[in-house]
Design a protein around this motif. Structure first.
Motif, PDB file in Angstrom:
ATOM      1  N   TRP A 182      12.442  31.425 -26.915  1.00  0.00           N
ATOM      2  CA  TRP A 182      12.267  30.037 -27.345  1.00  0.00           C
ATOM      3  C   TRP A 182      12.371  29.013 -26.211  1.00  0.00           C
ATOM      4  CZ3 TRP A 182      10.320  27.576 -31.398  1.00  0.00           C
ATOM      5  CH2 TRP A 182      10.691  26.249 -31.660  1.00  0.00           C
TER       6      TRP A 182
ATOM      7  N   ASN B  44      16.026  32.788 -30.395  1.00  0.00           N
ATOM      8  CA  ASN B  44      15.379  33.892 -29.686  1.00  0.00           C
ATOM      9  C   ASN B  44      15.347  33.563 -28.185  1.00  0.00           C
ATOM     10  OD1 ASN B  44      13.077  35.418 -28.466  1.00  0.00           O
ATOM     11  ND2 ASN B  44      12.771  36.136 -30.560  1.00  0.00           N
TER      12      ASN B  44
ATOM     13  N   LEU C  42       7.465  35.327 -31.298  1.00  0.00           N
ATOM     14  CA  LEU C  42       7.699  34.341 -30.249  1.00  0.00           C
ATOM     15  C   LEU C  42       6.894  34.675 -29.000  1.00  0.00           C
ATOM     16  CD1 LEU C  42       9.654  31.788 -30.073  1.00  0.00           C
ATOM     17  CD2 LEU C  42       9.762  33.151 -32.141  1.00  0.00           C
TER      18      LEU C  42
ATOM     19  N   PHE D 292      14.438  31.969 -35.276  1.00  0.00           N
ATOM     20  CA  PHE D 292      13.549  32.071 -34.120  1.00  0.00           C
ATOM     21  C   PHE D 292      13.917  31.092 -33.005  1.00  0.00           C
ATOM     22  CE2 PHE D 292      11.376  29.294 -37.212  1.00  0.00           C
ATOM     23  CZ  PHE D 292      11.069  28.175 -36.460  1.00  0.00           C
TER      24      PHE D 292
ATOM     25  N   THR E  27      11.219  35.279 -37.340  1.00  0.00           N
ATOM     26  CA  THR E  27       9.818  35.114 -36.946  1.00  0.00           C
ATOM     27  C   THR E  27       9.236  33.913 -37.680  1.00  0.00           C
ATOM     28  OG1 THR E  27       9.620  37.523 -36.717  1.00  0.00           O
ATOM     29  CG2 THR E  27       7.578  36.261 -36.783  1.00  0.00           C
TER      30      THR E  27
END
Length: 297
Positions: free
Chosen positions: A247, A244, A219, A241, A178
């Motif tokens: 993203w 992820n 996100l 992140f 995160t």
């Protein structure tokens, strides 16, 4: 932060009275010539004002910032800023210590038993301007410090006249799953705001204290804000992140408007660092052919 300098003389050995961000007054018999830096700022401003620091702290695994020049590699290290080696500091015996207030509160009395300490907040743009002026007086270079601040503000105004604005931006850090996003008052975010970008981190909840500097953002929440530009600050680990599944859906990612920036974005209060930040903004985010704004903003 206030600065009190006797007006009767500008001799090299004149006494100096300084009030730092703790509200504490520091009396020096004469300007310091052997400053130590428990902060990247302390090393940065000392170099900018022509006073080589006698000791410096490191910043994470990155050590001493390369942008301060190769001479810094020869300066004795005090270790990390949040846990400086006070025995080493005592052996070096500086005549002044520049420190970040929030990192030295617990060690303040021990540090001040070694040398006078100027503790600064170094969060906002105004903090930076005030701290450079304060350091100029502490080091016997007040005019030079004022000129550094004036040149910086003039350049900021010039870039603001070139910036088209109308773009949102997020400054992210962390190597975890995160990211951490900065509030508007954080120095580099406020510089972008001055250049007509809209920082999606928003306003701080405690503007008087300046803490926290920002917050963790999922996100999914970042996607809802969907900034036009993302700036990634240095991390010692792979940024979790960025893998992820959310993203790739961010418009900054899709439009190739994600930029990795250097350590000076995180420790930007010093004259050298903040000038490099403007270099990056001009190079990465400001088009060369933008006409000058006619607004007086």
């Amino acid at each position: 932060m206030t600065i009190l300098i006797p007006a009767m003389t500008q001799a090299e050995n004149h006494p100096v009275s300084l009030t730092d961000d703790r509200g504490k007054t520091i009396e020096l018999a004469q300007p310091a010539t052997r400053p130590a830096a428990i902060s990247t700022f302390g090393a940065d401003v000392s170099v900018a004002l022509g006073r080589q620091p006698v000791a410096i702290t490191t910043f994470g695994l990155q050590g001493v910032p390369a942008y301060l020049g190769p001479e810094m590699e020869k300066i004795p290290s005090l270790g990390p800023r949040h846990q400086p080696n006070l025995e080493q500091l005592s052996r070096i015996a500086p005549d002044l210590v520049f420190a970040i207030r929030r990192y030295t509160e617990k060690d303040g009395p021990q540090i001040e038993a070694i040398a006078p300490m100027v503790a600064m907040d170094l969060i906002t743009l105004q903090d930076s301007l005030d701290a450079v002026a304060l350091a100029g007086d502490a080091l016997g270079r007040p005019q030079q410090a004022r000129e550094i601040n004036q040149r910086f503000k003039a350049r900021l105004d010039s870039l603001a006249a070139r910036s088209p604005g109308n773009r949102t931006v997020a400054i992210l850090t962390s190597g975890g799953e995160t990211p951490f996003v900065y509030y508007d008052h954080f120095l580099t975010a406020s510089l972008l705001e001055r250049l007509h970008f809209d920082n999606v981190g928003g306003s701080p909840p405690n503007p008087e204290s300046g803490i926290p500097l920002g917050y963790r953002i999922s996100l999914e929440a970042l996607l809802a804000l969907n900034p036009d530009v993302i700036l990634l600050l240095p991390s010692n680990r792979q940024r979790g992140f960025t893998v992820n599944p959310v993203w790739p859906y961010l418009q900054a990612v899709k439009n190739d408007q994600v930029f990795e920036v250097g350590q000076h974005w995180k420790e930007s209060a010093g004259p050298i660092a903040r000038s490099l930040v403007l270099d990056d903004i001009e190079r990465l985010l400001l088009p060369d052919d933008t006409p000058l704004k006619t607004s007086s903003r």
